[in-house]
Design a protein around this motif. Structure first.
Motif, PDB file in Angstrom:
ATOM      1  N   PHE A 130       0.845  -1.156   0.087  1.00 30.72           N
ATOM      2  CA  PHE A 130      -0.025   0.055  -0.176  1.00 30.72           C
ATOM      3  C   PHE A 130       0.739   1.288  -0.154  1.00 30.72           C
ATOM      4  O   PHE A 130       0.216   2.449   0.058  1.00 30.72           O
ATOM      5  CB  PHE A 130      -0.795   0.124   1.406  1.00 30.72           C
ATOM      6  CG  PHE A 130      -1.782  -1.210   1.270  1.00 30.72           C
ATOM      7  CD1 PHE A 130      -2.890  -1.436   0.413  1.00 30.72           C
ATOM      8  CD2 PHE A 130      -1.403  -2.112   2.286  1.00 30.72           C
ATOM      9  CE1 PHE A 130      -3.654  -2.439   0.676  1.00 30.72           C
ATOM     10  CE2 PHE A 130      -2.364  -3.154   2.537  1.00 30.72           C
ATOM     11  CZ  PHE A 130      -3.517  -3.362   1.496  1.00 30.72           C
ATOM     12  N   THR A 301       1.928   2.204   6.497  1.00 25.91           N
ATOM     13  CA  THR A 301       1.916   0.942   6.149  1.00 25.91           C
ATOM     14  C   THR A 301       3.191   0.070   6.540  1.00 25.91           C
ATOM     15  O   THR A 301       4.114   0.822   6.845  1.00 25.91           O
ATOM     16  CB  THR A 301       1.831   0.762   4.524  1.00 25.91           C
ATOM     17  OG1 THR A 301       3.190   1.113   3.855  1.00 25.91           O
ATOM     18  CG2 THR A 301       0.807   2.053   4.057  1.00 25.91           C
ATOM     19  N   THR A 303       4.752  -4.027   5.507  1.00 29.37           N
ATOM     20  CA  THR A 303       4.692  -5.114   4.477  1.00 29.37           C
ATOM     21  C   THR A 303       5.682  -6.061   4.826  1.00 29.37           C
ATOM     22  O   THR A 303       6.826  -5.694   4.867  1.00 29.37           O
ATOM     23  CB  THR A 303       4.657  -4.759   2.918  1.00 29.37           C
ATOM     24  OG1 THR A 303       3.375  -3.758   2.909  1.00 29.37           O
ATOM     25  CG2 THR A 303       4.731  -5.860   2.177  1.00 29.37           C
ATOM     26  N   TYR A 318      -0.153  -4.425   5.973  1.00 33.69           N
ATOM     27  CA  TYR A 318      -1.247  -3.664   6.915  1.00 33.69           C
ATOM     28  C   TYR A 318      -1.256  -2.105   6.532  1.00 33.69           C
ATOM     29  O   TYR A 318      -0.239  -1.552   6.468  1.00 33.69           O
ATOM     30  CB  TYR A 318      -0.932  -3.918   8.154  1.00 33.69           C
ATOM     31  CG  TYR A 318      -1.529  -2.893   9.336  1.00 33.69           C
ATOM     32  CD1 TYR A 318      -3.008  -3.035   9.469  1.00 33.69           C
ATOM     33  CD2 TYR A 318      -0.932  -1.537  10.016  1.00 33.69           C
ATOM     34  CE1 TYR A 318      -3.633  -2.063  10.396  1.00 33.69           C
ATOM     35  CE2 TYR A 318      -1.602  -0.788  10.454  1.00 33.69           C
ATOM     36  CZ  TYR A 318      -3.048  -0.916  10.873  1.00 33.69           C
ATOM     37  OH  TYR A 318      -3.846  -0.090  11.552  1.00 33.69           O
ATOM     38  N   ARG A 319      -2.349  -1.641   6.421  1.00 32.94           N
ATOM     39  CA  ARG A 319      -2.709  -0.240   6.095  1.00 32.94           C
ATOM     40  C   ARG A 319      -3.444   0.451   7.050  1.00 32.94           C
ATOM     41  O   ARG A 319      -4.472   0.141   7.237  1.00 32.94           O
ATOM     42  CB  ARG A 319      -2.986  -0.037   4.606  1.00 32.94           C
ATOM     43  CG  ARG A 319      -3.441   1.121   4.064  1.00 32.94           C
ATOM     44  CD  ARG A 319      -4.560   1.058   2.962  1.00 32.94           C
ATOM     45  NE  ARG A 319      -4.423   2.657   2.032  1.00 32.94           N
ATOM     46  CZ  ARG A 319      -5.168   3.507   2.359  1.00 32.94           C
ATOM     47  NH1 ARG A 319      -6.025   3.436   3.555  1.00 32.94           N
ATOM     48  NH2 ARG A 319      -5.095   4.841   1.695  1.00 32.94           N
TER      49      ARG A 319
END
Length: 339
Positions: A130, A301, A303, A318-319
């Motif tokens: 993201f 974010t 990742t 995760y965002r």
């Protein structure tokens, strides 16, 4: 989303992505496939708490026309419209993102046709699932016109200046197969959507050792219903530090007056970091977006990505977004086949 580069030497005019490569005679092609799921697990707006599973398939095909010229086609298969509820592999369409002629005349290169003008790097280079979400607001894609690229060296630094003149594509190339879209109309409005190539970008990009940079300005001509041309400037850089493991840093800032053809100014900022920890590459991005008269939007974010098998990569991200009055928490997964 990643984008493939038909011109390898264009140095951020078009973005590059690892992909499955193929060559036969005058033809060369690159392919990539991603399967992604984005699930909004919690939001202050319950209406957007849904799951979207979709594919992104990209192909960049080049046909050499002698030693110095080529035809380049970039095809994209992805959802044509945004999800409004739970969705699994729906609303996909195939369209030509780029289709242009390129010629290298020694001192530089020209391209003519449908292409993605250079402006900024965070929309492509920000790490993670993201990380590019805010920077994609000012990404320029699917424009009709031409560009000139002039490479030059300053000491050990390799650089290129690109100048592009263009307008939004409303030709048959703006249509799609599958889920249909286009062609567009002048009456649709929007900056850059004009009857001729009235918009311009000027970008200088280069690299010196482990550092790459890009700086550019733009003037996107007003379209129907707009009150102003959109003017903007962007500067960004990436650097790789050798700290026993490669640690990659990205930073970019962009500023616009009369954003989207209105009298509103807009400011964007992105910073990103990526580093390997064993078999997993962990990355994080923080980005902000500020439009005059509105509160600051925030994006954070994280990742993790690892290679599952040869050329097969998996990512979990995760965002957190605070956009306007909405706060959202999103989990994303991606399976990608690359080379």
């Amino acid at each position: 989303m990643t984008k493939l580069a038909p011109i390898a030497g264009a140095l951020v005019l078009l973005s590059a992505s690892p992909a499955l490569a193929w060559e036969y005679g005058p033809f060369a092609a690159e392919f990539s496939v991603e399967i992604e799921n984005d699930t909004v697990v919690d939001s202050s707006d319950p209406a957007i708490e849904f799951s979207d599973t979709y594919a992104t398939i990209e192909a960049a095909i080049t046909m050499a026309l002698g030693a110095s010229s080529s035809l380049n086609l970039a095809l994209t298969f992805e959802p044509i419209i945004d999800a409004t509820g739970d969705r699994v592999f729906e609303d996909h369409g195939l369209y030509a993102e780029e289709f242009f002629f390129a010629h290298d005349f020694g001192a530089g290169e020209i391209i003519l046709g449908k292409f993605n003008p250079a402006f900024g790097i965070a929309w492509d280079e920000a790490p993670g699932i993201f990380g590019a979400d805010f920077a994609e607001d000012y990404q320029l894609t699917e424009q009709i016109g031409g560009a000139v690229l002039i490479p030059f060296a300053i000491g050990a630094s390799e650089n290129v200046v690109s100048v592009a003149l263009f307008n939004a594509d409303r030709s048959v190339l703006s249509k799609s197969l599958g889920r249909r879209r286009g062609p567009g109309s002048l009456l649709d409005g929007g900056v850059g959507n004009t009857s001729g190539p009235d918009s311009i970008t000027i970008t200088m990009a280069g690299e010196l050792g482990a550092t790459t940079y890009s700086a550019g300005v733009q003037n996107l001509a007003r379209g129907a219903g707009d009150t102003h041309d959109q003017r903007g400037a962007v500067v960004g850089a990436t650097h790789t530090y050798d700290l026993g493991r490669p640690v990659e840093l990205l930073a970019e800032m962009a500023y616009f007056t009369d954003f989207a053809g209105t009298s509103t100014a807009a400011k964007y900022g992105s910073v990103g970091l990526a580093a390997p920890f064993g078999p997993v590459t962990v990355s994080g991005v923080y980005a902000s977006r500020k439009l005059d008269g509105a509160r600051i939007d925030h994006l954070a974010t994280v990742t993790g990505e690892m290679e599952l098998a040869t050329n097969v990569f998996a990512s979990l991200g995760y965002r957190y977004g605070r956009e306007g009055a909405d706060k959202t928490h999103t989990i994303g997964t991606v399976i990608a086949y690359e080379f």
